[in-house]
Design an enzyme around this catalytic site. Structure first.
Site, PDB file in Angstrom:
ATOM      1  CB  CYS A  57      -7.195  -3.229   7.323  1.00  0.00           C
ATOM      2  SG  CYS A  57      -7.018  -4.720   6.322  1.00  0.00           S
ATOM      3  CG  HIS A 108      -4.261   0.021   6.703  1.00  0.00           C
ATOM      4  ND1 HIS A 108      -4.901  -0.994   6.058  1.00  0.00           N
ATOM      5  CD2 HIS A 108      -4.672   1.158   6.095  1.00  0.00           C
ATOM      6  CE1 HIS A 108      -5.680  -0.513   5.111  1.00  0.00           C
ATOM      7  NE2 HIS A 108      -5.556   0.813   5.117  1.00  0.00           N
TER       8      HIS A 108
END
Length: 495
Positions: A57, A108
């Site tokens: 991610c 994120h």
């Protein structure tokens, strides 16, 4: 905004988290149903060889935000809590060009509420362990303080939490149905908030909206109706190569958090069904948003790009999750659609050139007629997607992609042109080589095949050149050097 082809188009970026490249009906998957994504591909352009060069991610999203390769954005593995400080970001460039910019869902980044150039962020990053530890982080960074979805959910269901199902965000083989009304699922929430942005946006500006789903990343928690779609499906078993582990003496496959191991067949089948169900759930919700976009009269004015930040091995070669260089982990879906036919795309085209996360920023800026910063390494894919009938040939594209991921003994570097793949494990020196054209499921490691030795030497020489001068010391310009300490973040951004 009126339907004026001279005006700048709206830009809609749709990303999902951890969706494999092959989980599209239009790509030939034998089970999964994705009617709305199929329609985007059927009336747009699908890129069949799209990869995430650093397939987890954090580094993947750094590439999306900056348009840079991992060498320049500096994140070559997964590491949280390293500040994000980049001069040029995709939302920042859109904002400077007069766009109203909004992200809904997963970012994120760090700090979690870093706007990264957006005018506004409605945040749901999913469960992040570092943001849940109340004793090691400032209160202002704790999940209860930063996540908009959790605040909203607790207004609907007092006392609710993300752990109520008993599933961890890395429960890669354990699944169960969503326990609340479907409208409260985070997938539905992302779309509801995105629809609300259509209501609240500045009508005198084009918009850049990033609709960013956490699923199909675990927890594997689809609504029951979607899980039911796959409960009786004939789900093929994952491919297992001649190089993969053939036994599991440590019983790693019994762990709910496993990244490798032989998982009991019933558990694995249920996990695969739930994973496919989450994808179909997202697909239907994307259809919901596109319908509302049309109701607002903006669909014809909007350029759409759909992709995932990385894949999910889901049992391929008895492996799970991501970070590894194999197709299930590193290869992703990638679709460009232009409902208003502004860009001259070839409808239904399937592109075979290798594209990557770094190409998203220049592609979308190009579609909007916005200048691409010199810091960007990626390239616009629009020339590849264009209808070339009666026109000049497509311009030269990258000859190969260098990918990597730092992860202890599994740290790896890899190269691919979409037809072949060379892998080097930096801690052991192990090499793998796959002839993807003939062996798309990577069933045979041809690293020792006499007929392939020249090709392996060719790819090895390229990796030697790619790694020369890197601070880890993996290459001296003449050979690869195994066993050097891997870094997750390069020094130029580590501070």
């Amino acid at each position: 905004m009126s339907n004026n082809k001279d005006a700048k188009p709206n830009i809609l970026l749709i990303t999902v988290d951890q969706m494999r490249f092959d989980c599209l009906s239009i790509a030939g998957h034998p089970v999964v149903e994705t009617p709305n994504l199929d329609e985007l591909a059927r009336t747009g352009v699908r890129f069949d060889r799209a990869y995430s060069a650093t397939p987890t991610c954090v580094p993947a999203r750094a590439a999306i935000f900056t348009g840079q390769s991992q060498v320049h954005h500096g994140r070559v593995g997964y590491q949280d809590r390293v500040p994000w400080r980049y001069e040029h970001t995709m939302p920042g460039e859109f904002a400077k060009a007069g766009y109203h910019t909004q992200c809904v869902g997963k970012m994120h980044v760090y700090p979690a509420r870093n706007l990264m150039g957006f005018h506004n962020v409605v945040l749901h990053d999913g469960y992040l362990h570092h943001n849940r530890n109340k004793y090691s982080i400032p209160v202002r960074e704790h999940y209860d303080e930063v996540d908009d979805y959790l605040h909203w959910l607790r207004q609907q269901v007092p006392g609710a939490d993300l752990t109520d199902l008993g599933l961890d965000c890395n429960s890669s083989t354990v699944a169960r149905p969503w326990h609340l009304p479907e409208k409260l699922h985070p997938t539905n929430w992302v779309v509801s908030e995105s629809i609300d942005f259509l209501r609240r946006r500045d009508p005198d500006k084009p918009f850049f909206l990033w609709m960013s789903f956490v699923r199909p990343h675990s927890p594997l928690d689809p609504p029951q109706a979607y899980l039911d779609l796959y409960k009786d499906a004939d789900i093929p078993e994952p491919p297992v190569g001649d190089w993969a582990l053939q036994s599991d003496p440590a019983l790693d496959g019994l762990s709910p958090y496993t990244s490798k191991g032989i998982v009991p067949k019933q558990r694995l089948r249920h996990a695969m069904a739930a994973y496919y169900a989450l994808i179909t759930h997202i697909d239907h919700q994307i259809g919901r948003f596109l319908q509302v976009l049309a109701e607002y009269g903006e669909k014809e004015n909007t350029v759409i790009l759909f992709t995932s930040d990385h894949g999910e091995l889901m049992g391929d070669h008895h492996l799970f999750r991501k970070s590894l260089p194999y197709e299930g982990s590193s290869r992703v879906p990638f679709i460009v659609n232009d409902p208003g036919n502004r860009l001259g795309l070839e409808t239904g085209k399937v592109v075979q050139e290798v594209v990557e996360m770094r190409d998203i920023m220049p592609t979308l800026l190009d579609a909007a007629g916005v200048s691409v910063p010199d810091s960007v390494d990626g390239c616009s894919v629009l020339a590849l997607a264009a209808d070339t009938a009666g026109k000049e040939a497509v311009p030269a594209w990258r000859a190969y992609l260098h990918g990597e991921h730092s992860q202890g003994m599994q740290s790896n570097h890899w190269l691919t042109d979409g037809k072949e793949k060379y892998i080097w494990y930096s801690q052991t020196g192990e090499e793998q080589f796959f002839l993807l054209t003939d062996d798309p499921k990577e069933l045979h490691n041809a690293a020792l095949d006499e007929a392939c030795l020249d090709r392996i030497a060719y790819w090895r020489s390229i990796l030697i050149r790619e790694l020369e001068g890197r601070e880890e010391g993996y290459s001296d310009g003449g050979r690869l050097i195994a066993g050097r300490k891997p870094l997750t973040v390069l020094s130029h951004i580590r501070g």
